[in-house]
Structure formats: structure tokens, C-alpha cells
Design a protein around this motif. Sequence first.
Motif, short mmCIF file in Angstrom:
data_model
loop_
_atom_site.label_atom_id
_atom_site.label_comp_id
_atom_site.label_asym_id
_atom_site.label_seq_id
_atom_site.Cartn_x
_atom_site.Cartn_y
_atom_site.Cartn_z
N ASN A 160 -5.98 17.96 -30.57
CA ASN A 160 -7.39 17.69 -30.84
C ASN A 160 -7.58 16.39 -31.61
OD1 ASN A 160 -6.25 19.07 -33.21
ND2 ASN A 160 -8.35 19.08 -34.01
N GLU A 161 -6.60 16.05 -32.45
CA GLU A 161 -6.67 14.78 -33.19
C GLU A 161 -6.48 13.60 -32.25
OE1 GLU A 161 -5.01 16.03 -37.60
OE2 GLU A 161 -3.55 15.65 -36.01
N LYS A 162 -5.53 13.72 -31.33
CA LYS A 162 -5.30 12.64 -30.37
C LYS A 162 -6.52 12.46 -29.46
CE LYS A 162 -1.23 14.14 -28.87
NZ LYS A 162 0.05 14.14 -28.12
N SER A 163 -7.16 13.54 -29.08
CA SER A 163 -8.35 13.45 -28.23
C SER A 163 -9.48 12.73 -28.94
CB SER A 163 -8.80 14.85 -27.82
OG SER A 163 -7.83 15.49 -27.01
N LEU A 164 -9.67 13.02 -30.22
CA LEU A 164 -10.72 12.36 -30.99
C LEU A 164 -10.42 10.87 -31.13
CD1 LEU A 164 -13.29 12.40 -32.65
CD2 LEU A 164 -11.94 13.18 -34.63
N LEU A 165 -9.18 10.52 -31.43
CA LEU A 165 -8.82 9.10 -31.55
C LEU A 165 -8.99 8.37 -30.23
CD1 LEU A 165 -5.66 9.00 -33.86
CD2 LEU A 165 -8.03 8.47 -34.44
N ASP A 166 -8.70 9.05 -29.12
CA ASP A 166 -8.87 8.43 -27.80
C ASP A 166 -10.33 8.06 -27.56
OD1 ASP A 166 -6.20 8.59 -27.20
OD2 ASP A 166 -6.37 10.40 -25.97
N LEU A 167 -11.26 8.93 -27.97
CA LEU A 167 -12.68 8.63 -27.82
C LEU A 167 -13.08 7.42 -28.66
CD1 LEU A 167 -14.19 12.24 -27.93
CD2 LEU A 167 -14.00 10.75 -25.93
#
Length: 260
Positions: A160-167
Amino acid sequence: MWGEHMHHGYYPQNGPKKNNQEAQIDMIEEVLSWAGVTEASKMVDVGCGIGGSSRHIARKFGCSAKGITLSPVQAARANALAEQQGLADRVSFQVADALQQPFPDASFDLIWSMESGEHMPDKERFVGELARVCAPGGRIIIVTWCHRNLEEGETELKPNEKSLLDLICKAYYLPKWCSLNDYRRIFEAEGLQDINTADWSEEVAPFWGAVIRSAFSTDGFTGLFKAGWSTIKGALVMPLMARGFSIGLVKFNLITARKA
């Protein structure tokens, strides 16, 4: 909305109320104080934007300053402001790549990078160039956005952290993030000394609200409309940065060191 300084402001806990521009000036002053910089003769501002830090530090210390940016528009505006403010004889800006700087070795005694490290696709080369152009005994300062340090036993961030950073990266055109510990390892590999780090996430968090409020003014709406969708998209992503901060993922970090 941002004024001459294209970086966040400094809001100490229980400190006095201040406007955006005052907080941005305070950020420069507080970083210099934290790093123990009381004088400089030649500085370089790596990722200078429109040169706010360079001009402020040049006035403060009476030093010369160079600034580099990838944007011809930023460089032209920075030089125009230096001319208007009577600093053109010792402050100048140019288009150049931070990963391949157009300066000889050991050119500067103060290396300044304010919120540009997050834009660098190769952090090792970035720090290597800062170290190369730094004179012996000179000071390197990086103020940048990082993700949290990995905990013992972790090999990567949570999904979930990686997904947020990707955005966030998609909206701000950023490469892969790194942690403050990653920067420390790179500094150590370069042989830099007296390494010191800090987390000022709490001190900059109020800036998001201040800038968002300013965007709802007549000037704010007009400026965003003229700037176009890419700028509007960046403004809309500020809540994602705030979310990352709230879960301890997004960090506003400082690292400084001296070149032997």
C-alpha cells in the motif's frame, strides 16, 4: 502562491503565525543554522528553481552563487530577478544537469540542494557530483523528500505504501524514492565526514494547508488556470502527500556533511 522560493516553509511547533513567504525564508535560515553554516565564499544551488535560495544566501554571506536547473524558463527568470535585485555581478543561473555539472572539481565551499534530490533518478551519481564540486572543508546540504527508513527485517516498503508513492511520482514526474538511511550510506561511500541527519516532517506539514488556502484566492485560481492541467494535477496531489505524512511514509529529511 510560492513566490521566489519553490520549496516548503518552516513552521516550528507552537511558533508564531506566518505567511507562506516568511515560512520559506525561515526554512533557509533554519537549515543553515542546523548545518552550522555561518559563512560562505562560493556556493552552488543544485536544482535552483528561480533562484530564491541563492539570492538569499548571497545577500546573507556576501558570497558569489551559481545556480543550475533543467528549465530554461526558470534560469531566465532567476537571472532576471538577480538583475532586478542588484545581484547580477555575483549571482548567476544556467541550464545544466545536476548529474553532470559544468563546474571544475572543488569549485564551491557551500553546496545547497533544496527539494531537488527527489527529482534525481540516480542518487549515487547526484551525491557524487555534489562531492566532486565541493572544496575540501566545504559543506554539503541536501533537503529532500524521502520515504521512511525500512525497519529491521524489512527488505522493501509495504504494497500500500508503494502504491501511494507511485501515485505521487506519476503526478510530480518523480523517479523512485529512497530513504534517509540510503542517503547516509551514499554519503559514507563518498568518504564525507561529520554526517548529520534530521526529520523535519512535522515542521513543514502546515505548509500544505497554507498553499491550498492560497489557491482559492482570485490570484490562485487565475494562476492555476494559466498554468494548465499539469500544474493543477500537482496541486490536486497535495492531499496524497499529506496522507503519506499521516501514515509515516512521506518524510521531509535533511542531511549534511563536510568534505575532508
